[in-house]
Design a protein around this motif. Structure first.
Motif, PDB file in Angstrom:
ATOM      1  N   MET A   1       0.860  -1.197  -0.070  1.00 39.89           N
ATOM      2  CA  MET A   1      -0.017   0.154   0.237  1.00 39.89           C
ATOM      3  C   MET A   1       0.969   1.240   0.189  1.00 39.89           C
ATOM      4  SD  MET A   1      -2.686   1.367   2.862  1.00 39.89           S
ATOM      5  CE  MET A   1      -3.464  -0.161   2.752  1.00 39.89           C
ATOM      6  N   GLU A   2       0.518   2.327  -0.641  1.00 38.86           N
ATOM      7  CA  GLU A   2       1.164   3.344  -0.598  1.00 38.86           C
ATOM      8  C   GLU A   2       1.399   3.979   0.633  1.00 38.86           C
ATOM      9  OE1 GLU A   2      -0.861   6.299  -3.539  1.00 38.86           O
ATOM     10  OE2 GLU A   2      -2.087   4.414  -4.015  1.00 38.86           O
ATOM     11  N   ASN A   3       2.454   4.652   0.718  1.00 37.78           N
ATOM     12  CA  ASN A   3       2.742   5.341   2.337  1.00 37.78           C
ATOM     13  C   ASN A   3       1.826   6.294   2.476  1.00 37.78           C
ATOM     14  OD1 ASN A   3       4.706   4.873   4.567  1.00 37.78           O
ATOM     15  ND2 ASN A   3       5.354   7.037   4.094  1.00 37.78           N
ATOM     16  N   ALA A   4       1.391   6.927   1.605  1.00 41.95           N
ATOM     17  CA  ALA A   4       0.437   8.154   1.789  1.00 41.95           C
ATOM     18  C   ALA A   4      -0.957   7.867   2.400  1.00 41.95           C
ATOM     19  CB  ALA A   4       0.172   9.138   0.743  1.00 41.95           C
ATOM     20  N   LEU A   5      -1.059   6.468   2.270  1.00 38.35           N
ATOM     21  CA  LEU A   5      -2.700   6.103   2.602  1.00 38.35           C
ATOM     22  C   LEU A   5      -2.604   5.258   3.989  1.00 38.35           C
ATOM     23  CD1 LEU A   5      -3.849   4.662  -0.853  1.00 38.35           C
ATOM     24  CD2 LEU A   5      -4.576   6.766   0.238  1.00 38.35           C
ATOM     25  N   LYS A   6      -1.369   5.313   4.503  1.00 42.78           N
ATOM     26  CA  LYS A   6      -1.218   4.464   5.845  1.00 42.78           C
ATOM     27  C   LYS A   6      -1.721   5.326   6.827  1.00 42.78           C
ATOM     28  CE  LYS A   6       2.691   1.691   4.758  1.00 42.78           C
ATOM     29  NZ  LYS A   6       4.062   1.373   5.001  1.00 42.78           N
ATOM     30  N   LEU A   7      -2.605   4.770   7.836  1.00 36.06           N
ATOM     31  CA  LEU A   7      -3.092   5.299   9.004  1.00 36.06           C
ATOM     32  C   LEU A   7      -2.055   6.194   9.868  1.00 36.06           C
ATOM     33  CD1 LEU A   7      -5.700   5.596  10.692  1.00 36.06           C
ATOM     34  CD2 LEU A   7      -4.793   3.502  11.966  1.00 36.06           C
ATOM     35  N   GLY A   8      -2.393   7.534   9.932  1.00 41.42           N
ATOM     36  CA  GLY A   8      -1.557   8.406  10.817  1.00 41.42           C
ATOM     37  C   GLY A   8      -0.824   9.160   9.912  1.00 41.42           C
ATOM     38  N   ILE A   9      -0.856   8.901   8.738  1.00 44.20           N
ATOM     39  CA  ILE A   9      -0.004   9.783   7.551  1.00 44.20           C
ATOM     40  C   ILE A   9      -1.373  10.474   6.766  1.00 44.20           C
ATOM     41  CG2 ILE A   9       1.237   9.682   5.314  1.00 44.20           C
ATOM     42  CD1 ILE A   9       2.892   7.365   6.810  1.00 44.20           C
ATOM     43  N   ARG A  10      -2.374   9.742   6.112  1.00 43.16           N
ATOM     44  CA  ARG A  10      -3.263  10.123   5.548  1.00 43.16           C
ATOM     45  C   ARG A  10      -4.183  11.016   6.297  1.00 43.16           C
ATOM     46  NH1 ARG A  10      -5.648   4.743   6.284  1.00 43.16           N
ATOM     47  NH2 ARG A  10      -7.660   4.881   7.445  1.00 43.16           N
ATOM     48  N   LYS A  11      -4.713  11.908   5.478  1.00 44.22           N
ATOM     49  CA  LYS A  11      -5.518  13.033   6.292  1.00 44.22           C
ATOM     50  C   LYS A  11      -7.000  12.555   6.068  1.00 44.22           C
ATOM     51  CE  LYS A  11      -2.251  15.694   7.072  1.00 44.22           C
ATOM     52  NZ  LYS A  11      -1.491  15.671   8.144  1.00 44.22           N
ATOM     53  N   ALA A  12      -7.435  11.826   5.191  1.00 39.33           N
ATOM     54  CA  ALA A  12      -8.844  11.426   4.947  1.00 39.33           C
ATOM     55  C   ALA A  12      -8.578  10.104   3.914  1.00 39.33           C
ATOM     56  CB  ALA A  12      -9.488  12.285   4.406  1.00 39.33           C
ATOM     57  N   MET A  13      -9.905   9.310   3.609  1.00 36.02           N
ATOM     58  CA  MET A  13      -9.724   8.606   2.649  1.00 36.02           C
ATOM     59  C   MET A  13      -9.683   9.189   1.358  1.00 36.02           C
ATOM     60  SD  MET A  13      -9.904   5.504   4.057  1.00 36.02           S
ATOM     61  CE  MET A  13     -10.721   4.010   3.389  1.00 36.02           C
ATOM     62  N   PRO A  14      -9.027   8.691   0.257  1.00 38.16           N
ATOM     63  CA  PRO A  14      -9.034   9.117  -0.937  1.00 38.16           C
ATOM     64  C   PRO A  14     -10.433   9.732  -1.554  1.00 38.16           C
ATOM     65  CG  PRO A  14      -7.585   7.284  -1.122  1.00 38.16           C
ATOM     66  CD  PRO A  14      -8.756   7.051   0.244  1.00 38.16           C
ATOM     67  N   GLU A  15     -10.382  10.754  -2.271  1.00 37.35           N
ATOM     68  CA  GLU A  15     -11.619  11.060  -2.742  1.00 37.35           C
ATOM     69  C   GLU A  15     -12.459  10.277  -3.768  1.00 37.35           C
ATOM     70  OE1 GLU A  15     -13.327  14.471  -2.459  1.00 37.35           O
ATOM     71  OE2 GLU A  15     -11.993  14.723  -0.778  1.00 37.35           O
ATOM     72  N   ASP A  16     -11.781   9.468  -4.457  1.00 35.78           N
ATOM     73  CA  ASP A  16     -12.411   8.647  -5.335  1.00 35.78           C
ATOM     74  C   ASP A  16     -13.084   7.689  -4.579  1.00 35.78           C
ATOM     75  OD1 ASP A  16      -9.679   7.833  -4.875  1.00 35.78           O
ATOM     76  OD2 ASP A  16     -10.173   5.928  -6.342  1.00 35.78           O
ATOM     77  N   LEU A  17     -12.880   7.464  -3.336  1.00 34.57           N
ATOM     78  CA  LEU A  17     -13.733   6.194  -2.636  1.00 34.57           C
ATOM     79  C   LEU A  17     -14.926   6.745  -1.756  1.00 34.57           C
ATOM     80  CD1 LEU A  17     -10.656   4.336  -1.361  1.00 34.57           C
ATOM     81  CD2 LEU A  17     -11.966   3.636  -3.454  1.00 34.57           C
ATOM     82  N   LEU A  18     -15.045   8.206  -1.779  1.00 34.17           N
ATOM     83  CA  LEU A  18     -15.846   8.882  -0.868  1.00 34.17           C
ATOM     84  C   LEU A  18     -17.233   9.133  -1.786  1.00 34.17           C
ATOM     85  CD1 LEU A  18     -13.791  11.095   1.202  1.00 34.17           C
ATOM     86  CD2 LEU A  18     -14.687   8.884   1.820  1.00 34.17           C
ATOM     87  N   PHE A  19     -17.377   8.326  -2.989  1.00 31.63           N
ATOM     88  CA  PHE A  19     -18.764   8.702  -3.828  1.00 31.63           C
ATOM     89  C   PHE A  19     -20.039   8.500  -3.111  1.00 31.63           C
ATOM     90  CE2 PHE A  19     -17.158   4.605  -4.827  1.00 31.63           C
ATOM     91  CZ  PHE A  19     -18.145   3.558  -4.882  1.00 31.63           C
ATOM     92  N   LEU A  20     -20.055   7.371  -2.403  1.00 34.50           N
ATOM     93  CA  LEU A  20     -21.236   7.257  -1.564  1.00 34.50           C
ATOM     94  C   LEU A  20     -21.421   8.209  -0.439  1.00 34.50           C
ATOM     95  CD1 LEU A  20     -21.632   3.228  -1.395  1.00 34.50           C
ATOM     96  CD2 LEU A  20     -22.638   4.759  -2.826  1.00 34.50           C
ATOM     97  N   ALA A  21     -20.258   8.589   0.382  1.00 35.57           N
ATOM     98  CA  ALA A  21     -20.302   9.611   1.235  1.00 35.57           C
ATOM     99  C   ALA A  21     -21.046  10.944   0.447  1.00 35.57           C
ATOM    100  CB  ALA A  21     -18.868   9.676   1.981  1.00 35.57           C
ATOM    101  N   GLU A  22     -20.625  11.235  -0.427  1.00 34.99           N
ATOM    102  CA  GLU A  22     -20.960  12.389  -1.089  1.00 34.99           C
ATOM    103  C   GLU A  22     -22.608  12.416  -1.345  1.00 34.99           C
ATOM    104  OE1 GLU A  22     -19.015  12.954  -4.712  1.00 34.99           O
ATOM    105  OE2 GLU A  22     -17.042  13.128  -3.698  1.00 34.99           O
ATOM    106  N   LYS A  23     -23.136  11.279  -1.590  1.00 31.89           N
ATOM    107  CA  LYS A  23     -24.820  10.812  -1.636  1.00 31.89           C
ATOM    108  C   LYS A  23     -25.220  10.959  -0.424  1.00 31.89           C
ATOM    109  CE  LYS A  23     -26.400   8.053  -4.585  1.00 31.89           C
ATOM    110  NZ  LYS A  23     -26.588   6.933  -5.299  1.00 31.89           N
ATOM    111  N   HIS A  24     -24.561  10.462   0.777  1.00 23.14           N
ATOM    112  CA  HIS A  24     -25.208  10.239   2.018  1.00 23.14           C
ATOM    113  C   HIS A  24     -24.112  10.991   3.031  1.00 23.14           C
ATOM    114  CE1 HIS A  24     -28.063   7.234   0.531  1.00 23.14           C
ATOM    115  NE2 HIS A  24     -26.812   6.685  -0.039  1.00 23.14           N
TER     116      HIS A  24
END
Length: 197
Positions: A1-24
């Motif tokens: 996994m990319e280092n930038a996605l590791k817990l404690g490094i990332r700021k949030a989940m990647p935008e492209d994975l939040l498509f349902l969160a945008e609807k809800h």
């Protein structure tokens, strides 16, 4: 996994994975009927983990602030930390072995999100082991006494505080990130299948 996605490094989940969160969006979750059952239990468990972590930090801060210990100071800390660690372990086992596979089959576009969350779980379980060891060591050194703490007792509390203060933010981030993936998925799927989850 990319280092930038590791817990404690990332700021949030990647935008492209939040498509349902945008609807809800988060602020609408609790008013939706699709939250009933699995979604409510999920949020209840996460709220409990946040509350018990805050309680542990308050107990440690109180000990450090007063410089005094009571007969139940150590045992109370031990009970709360044990409850947090046991709860997290059980919750993650159910997620990893039951819910995450179901959710990935239901929404393949979120497979990467669940891989990130699974990686989080490994990191959190390492933290659980570390906190369990630190708790045992610190509470042994703190002992069961009442009154002004000795230098050794203060160091025991400080050592435990350092571990809790390092772990609490990563746990909080994981809970929030997981909710942003799981709860919108439950809400979305509940419209098609009220028994989903």
């Amino acid at each position: 996994m990319e280092n930038a996605l590791k817990l404690g490094i990332r700021k949030a989940m990647p935008e492209d994975l939040l498509f349902l969160a945008e609807k809800h969006p988060r602020e609408t979750w609790r008013e939706q009927s699709g939250l009933a059952g699995t979604g409510e239990i999920w949020l209840h468990n996460h709220d409990y983990f946040r509350a018990i972590t805050a309680r542990i930090m308050e107990q440690i801060d109180r000990l450090r602030g007063t410089g005094e210990t009571g007969l139940d100071s150590g045992p109370a800390l031990g009970r709360h930390i044990g409850s947090l660690l046991g709860g997290l372990d059980g919750h993650h086992r159910i997620e990893d072995h039951h819910y995450f596979p179901i959710f990935q089959r239901a929404e393949p576009r979120l497979i990467r999100a669940f891989e990130i969350l699974d990686s989080d779980h490994h990191m959190i379980h390492d933290a659980i082991d570390e906190l369990a060891g630190a708790t045992e060591d610190s509470l042994r050194r703190l002992g069961r006494s009442e009154g002004v703490m000795t230098g050794g007792q203060k160091r025991a509390v400080d050592d435990l505080a350092a571990v809790v203060e390092r772990i609490a933010p990563i746990l909080g981030q994981h809970l929030a990130d997981e909710e942003e993936i799981v709860i919108p998925l439950i809400l979305e799927r509940a419209r098609l299948d009220p028994e989903f989850g």
